[in-house]
Design an enzyme around this catalytic site. Structure first.
Site, PDB file in Angstrom:
ATOM      1  N   TYR A   1     -41.587  27.395 -68.191  1.00  0.00           N
ATOM      2  CA  TYR A   1     -41.471  28.846 -68.164  1.00  0.00           C
ATOM      3  C   TYR A   1     -42.550  29.453 -69.062  1.00  0.00           C
ATOM      4  O   TYR A   1     -42.939  28.867 -70.079  1.00  0.00           O
ATOM      5  CB  TYR A   1     -40.112  29.298 -68.690  1.00  0.00           C
ATOM      6  CG  TYR A   1     -38.981  29.221 -67.694  1.00  0.00           C
ATOM      7  CD1 TYR A   1     -38.648  30.323 -66.901  1.00  0.00           C
ATOM      8  CD2 TYR A   1     -38.222  28.065 -67.560  1.00  0.00           C
ATOM      9  CE1 TYR A   1     -37.586  30.265 -66.001  1.00  0.00           C
ATOM     10  CE2 TYR A   1     -37.166  27.991 -66.660  1.00  0.00           C
ATOM     11  CZ  TYR A   1     -36.860  29.102 -65.883  1.00  0.00           C
ATOM     12  OH  TYR A   1     -35.818  29.036 -64.993  1.00  0.00           O
TER      13      TYR A   1
ATOM     14  N   ASP B   1     -32.342  34.198 -63.658  1.00  0.00           N
ATOM     15  CA  ASP B   1     -31.441  35.322 -63.893  1.00  0.00           C
ATOM     16  C   ASP B   1     -31.981  36.594 -63.244  1.00  0.00           C
ATOM     17  O   ASP B   1     -33.117  36.644 -62.770  1.00  0.00           O
ATOM     18  CB  ASP B   1     -31.277  35.566 -65.400  1.00  0.00           C
ATOM     19  CG  ASP B   1     -30.614  34.405 -66.117  1.00  0.00           C
ATOM     20  OD1 ASP B   1     -29.829  33.682 -65.467  1.00  0.00           O
ATOM     21  OD2 ASP B   1     -30.893  34.216 -67.320  1.00  0.00           O
TER      22      ASP B   1
END
Length: 299
Positions: A124, A55
């Protein structure tokens, strides 16, 4: 010919990975550079497929993508180099791309490789500086500041609820025709110890320098894939628990009832980095891609 591209980038100056009209994106920069090097009149002739679409503001250390290029077009970038087409493309890309995108390697992809669908796991890490401590200015673009001291014990109890196959509809939005069902393999909160860069005897005591991440709170999560906003929304929910603003029962309810609402929105993007993407052995790549294309269910 399919090429695998391993790259890293600082996402702070980008509107995410995916190409968007009139916006600076990682995909847009990469495809523009490829089209320029390969002397393609239309950038639409070259399209890259990525392992994880980050994002706006999210970073990547171990991003992976693939691109299909004919051998003739690839060889056109060799010029006077004493190199093959793949080596020449890698050198030229490193020279053309902006400094906030780094090519780690380019290689010919094995048969059946698909950067997105062949991936087994994505890792992540989210980094937080808590207790109101000042953020190291060298890390300001990669760390989120929280004024309270976080209760990592409670946050880990929440994180453990996410492990396994679940519908993460409370923390994510599906792609058109997709689902928010994902399998989390690992989810853990930890504080990086204050460790010296140089260890030794008392003679070095006056020159003590701490590792850059010392004292930071880090959330590591590994899953087969992630839905849109899933990691940052999970982080935000855990942080609310760690700050004492929400209970573990609240978090458990959100896991049990996958309905999106305001208190499970995403936290600041700057603290999130895609660290690693793993793939199966070469002879299992095609089968993995075929299996993952199927729509997920909880069964």
């Amino acid at each position: 010919m399919r090429l695998r591209i391993d790259l890293s980038y600082d996402g702070g100056g980008y509107h995410g990975w995916a190409r968007q009209p009139d916006l600076r994106t990682v995909q847009g920069e990469l495809e523009h550079a490829l089209a320029t090097i390969l002397r393609l009149a239309d950038e639409r002739e070259v399209r890259v497929t990525v392992a994880g679409r980050t994002d706006t503001g999210v970073h990547a250390l171990g991003q992976v993508c693939h691109v299909d290029i004919s051998p003739e077009v690839l060889d056109s970038c060799i010029g006077h180099m004493q190199a093959n087409g793949v080596e020449a493309l890698e050198r030229r890309l490193k020279h053309v791309l902006p400094d906030d995108i780094v090519i780690r390697s380019i290689s010919r992809a094995p048969d059946g490789f698909d950067a997105r669908f062949s991936a087994l796991e994505r890792t992540y890490v989210y980094r937080i500086c808590d207790e109101g401590r000042p953020v190291d200015p060298r890390m300001r673009g990669f760390v989120t500041a929280i004024p309270d001291r976080l209760d990592l014990g409670l946050m880990n109890e929440a994180a453990r609820m996410t492990i396994g196959l679940h519908d993460f509809g409370s923390f994510a939005t599906p792609n058109p025709g997709g689902t928010t069902i994902r399998e989390v393999k690992r989810a853990h909160w930890g504080r990086i110890p204050d460790a010296p860069l140089v260890s030794g005897d008392s003679d070095t005591a006056g020159y003590r320098v701490s590792v850059l991440e010392s004292g930071l709170v880090c959330f590591t999560i590994v899953a087969d894939a992630f839905a849109h906003n899933m990691v940052r929304s999970l982080v935000n929910a855990c942080v609310q628990v760690g700050r004492g603003r929400k209970s573990l029962d609240w978090f458990a309810h959100k896991m049990a009832e996958p309905v999106r609402e305001g208190s499970t929105g995403p936290i600041d993007a700057r603290g999130l980095t895609l660290e690693h993407v793993s793939y199966p052995p070469d002879d299992e790549l095609a089968a993995r891609a075929e299996a993952i294309r199927a729509k997920r269910t909880l069964e």
